[in-house]
Design an enzyme around this catalytic site. Structure first.
Site, short mmCIF file in Angstrom:
data_model
loop_
_atom_site.label_atom_id
_atom_site.label_comp_id
_atom_site.label_asym_id
_atom_site.label_seq_id
_atom_site.Cartn_x
_atom_site.Cartn_y
_atom_site.Cartn_z
N LYS A 36 74.34 17.71 54.61
CA LYS A 36 74.12 17.62 53.24
C LYS A 36 72.57 17.66 53.03
O LYS A 36 71.68 17.38 54.01
CB LYS A 36 74.68 16.28 52.62
CG LYS A 36 74.22 15.26 53.25
CD LYS A 36 75.10 13.88 53.13
CE LYS A 36 74.59 12.84 53.95
NZ LYS A 36 75.22 11.64 53.81
N ARG A 127 81.25 2.16 47.59
CA ARG A 127 80.24 3.37 47.08
C ARG A 127 81.71 4.43 46.85
O ARG A 127 82.38 3.75 45.99
CB ARG A 127 79.56 3.90 48.33
CG ARG A 127 78.29 4.63 47.64
CD ARG A 127 77.34 5.20 48.63
NE ARG A 127 78.03 5.95 49.93
CZ ARG A 127 77.31 6.48 50.69
NH1 ARG A 127 75.85 6.35 50.84
NH2 ARG A 127 77.79 7.19 51.75
N TYR A 242 40.36 10.56 47.10
CA TYR A 242 40.49 9.70 45.67
C TYR A 242 40.09 8.53 45.99
O TYR A 242 40.47 7.79 46.89
CB TYR A 242 41.67 9.89 45.12
CG TYR A 242 42.31 11.01 44.48
CD1 TYR A 242 41.60 11.34 43.45
CD2 TYR A 242 43.16 11.92 45.01
CE1 TYR A 242 42.03 12.62 42.78
CE2 TYR A 242 43.64 13.12 44.45
CZ TYR A 242 43.00 13.47 43.36
OH TYR A 242 43.10 14.75 42.65
N MET A 290 47.91 15.29 46.55
CA MET A 290 49.20 16.00 46.38
C MET A 290 49.23 17.14 47.33
O MET A 290 50.46 17.15 47.74
CB MET A 290 49.12 16.62 44.98
CG MET A 290 50.35 17.08 44.52
SD MET A 290 50.39 17.69 43.16
CE MET A 290 50.33 16.41 42.20
C1 LIG Z 1 75.42 11.15 55.14
C2 LIG Z 1 76.66 10.68 55.55
C3 LIG Z 1 76.95 10.51 57.05
C4 LIG Z 1 75.65 10.70 57.90
O1 LIG Z 1 75.10 9.64 58.06
P1 LIG Z 1 73.91 9.25 59.10
O2 LIG Z 1 73.43 7.78 58.81
O3 LIG Z 1 72.68 10.41 58.49
O4 LIG Z 1 74.25 9.65 60.35
C5 LIG Z 1 78.31 10.49 57.19
N1 LIG Z 1 79.19 10.34 56.49
C6 LIG Z 1 78.99 10.27 55.04
C7 LIG Z 1 80.09 9.84 54.29
C8 LIG Z 1 77.81 10.44 54.66
O5 LIG Z 1 77.61 10.35 53.35
#
Ligand SMILES: *Cc1c(COP(=O)(O)O)cnc(C)c1O
Length: 341
Positions: A36, A127, A242, A290
């Site tokens: 992701k 969640r 800065y 930046m």
């Molecule tokens: C992001 C995520 C993972 C991976 O988690 P890491 O801590 O990056 O290894 C696995 N399962 C779900 C549901 C996630 O949202």
């Protein structure tokens, strides 16, 4: 081709090493990959191609747009956020399936004719996910479930919650008809065999993150590199950057690099980060701008146009910058050329 003045040097061998390490730590369980957020900022397509070649068969994204961007790679993709009403047009994407998270999503998927899916159950993180009570009440009846999954809230700590979540999840083993069970993220892999079930879902450790000491064998994957735009001599008593937060104690050779917080090189590195010329350390001077930083290059031969690598081992970089290892990856910006080596 106009090459960017900053680039990410990405280590293919380290990525594959990290996946193999997690796979071997996971014993008989299959080892997937969370890709992701564009492969945690490194580039999901490039990550998928390398891990699929290494034998990885299960990939996880958050949204359908992310799944669509991978469809021509041919790999199996689970979409963690499931199906909103807006997603149903995309939700029949080849080789992709939703992770259903709510009774509304379950009903939506059944109404659309069902088909293979995954299901997320909430075991205490509050969640995403359906509840164990929903499952006991028959919510999932009639679904064809590939993987039942849950997510650990505190796997990076030795918290009692880990065992509590594991036990709640294990109790669902016979409850859904799912072909597989999956609980562990990267840190969860390190919690031991009881947490592995049939499939593990590491993310951050694939990309060089070390969320627990047991994962110390993980190797750094991403190194930011930036070009020197100017070199100057700063006289004793003059300031850099800065708010003039750094004042030269003696005449100092300074290189100005094309990298800044808009690239994900956060302000927390101000006065604390460092670049390297070979093995010579070049400390960041003053505030991160930046698009620019200044480093002390008195100890090295550095010329305008040279490339310098930044120290970016994630555990150390997180400690000095105050950012999480995750943010240090996902914040890496769009101005980098991403160069896989
Ligand atoms: C992001 C995520 C993972 C991976 O988690 P890491 O801590 O990056 O290894 C696995 N399962 C779900 C549901 C996630 O949202």
């Amino acid at each position: 081709m106009n090459r960017s003045p900053c680039r990410l040097s990405l280590d293919s061998a380290a990525l594959v090493h990290n996946w193999r390490l997690l796979a071997s730590m996971s014993g008989a369980a299959a080892c997937g990959a969370a890709v992701k957020a564009d492969g945690y900022g490194l580039g999901a397509r490039e990550v998928v191609r390398r891990l699929a070649d290494a034998g990885c068969r299960d990939f996880f994204v958050a949204t359908w747009a992310e799944a669509r961007a991978l469809v021509d790679t041919g790999v199996s993709v689970s979409v963690l956020h499931g199906v909103r009403a807006d997603d149903m047009a995309l939700a029949r994407l080849r080789n992709s399936r939703p992770v259903l998270n709510t009774p509304v999503q379950v009903q939506r998927w059944k109404d659309a004719g069902g088909g293979l899916c995954d299901v997320m159950v909430d075991t205490g993180m509050n969640r995403l996910g359906v509840s164990p009570t929903d499952i006991a009440d028959g919510l999932l009846e009639g679904l064809r479930i590939d993987t039942l999954m849950s997510h650990l809230a505190s796997a990076d700590e030795d918290a009692a919650m880990n065992e509590a979540q594991r036990a709640r999840f294990a109790a669902l083993a016979e409850a859904t008809g799912a072909q597989r069970m999956s609980l562990a993220n990267s840190a969860g892999v390190a919690l031991g065999a009881d947490y592995h079930f049939d499939l593990v879902r590491p993310g951050v450790a694939l990309y060089g993150g070390v969320p627990r000491a047991e994962l110390a064998g993980v190797r750094q994957v991403a190194t930011p590199e930036a070009q020197v735009l100017q070199r100057r001599r700063v006289r004793a008593g003059e300031a850099v950057g800065y708010n003039a937060t750094w004042v030269a104690p003696a005449d100092t050779e300074v290189a100005i690099l094309n990298l800044g917080y808009a690239d994900g090189y956060w302000c927390g590195f101000s006065g604390k980060g460092q670049a390297r010329a070979g093995t010579t350390r070049l400390p960041v001077l003053g505030r991160v701008s930046m698009d620019l930083i200044a480093v002390d290059c008195s100890a090295a031969e550095v010329a305008e146009g040279d490339w310098l690598a930044l120290d970016y081992a994630l555990p150390e970089a997180a400690a000095i910058s105050g950012m999480s290892q995750y943010e240090l990856l996902t914040g890496l910006g769009s101005r980098f050329d991403r160069i896989w080596r």
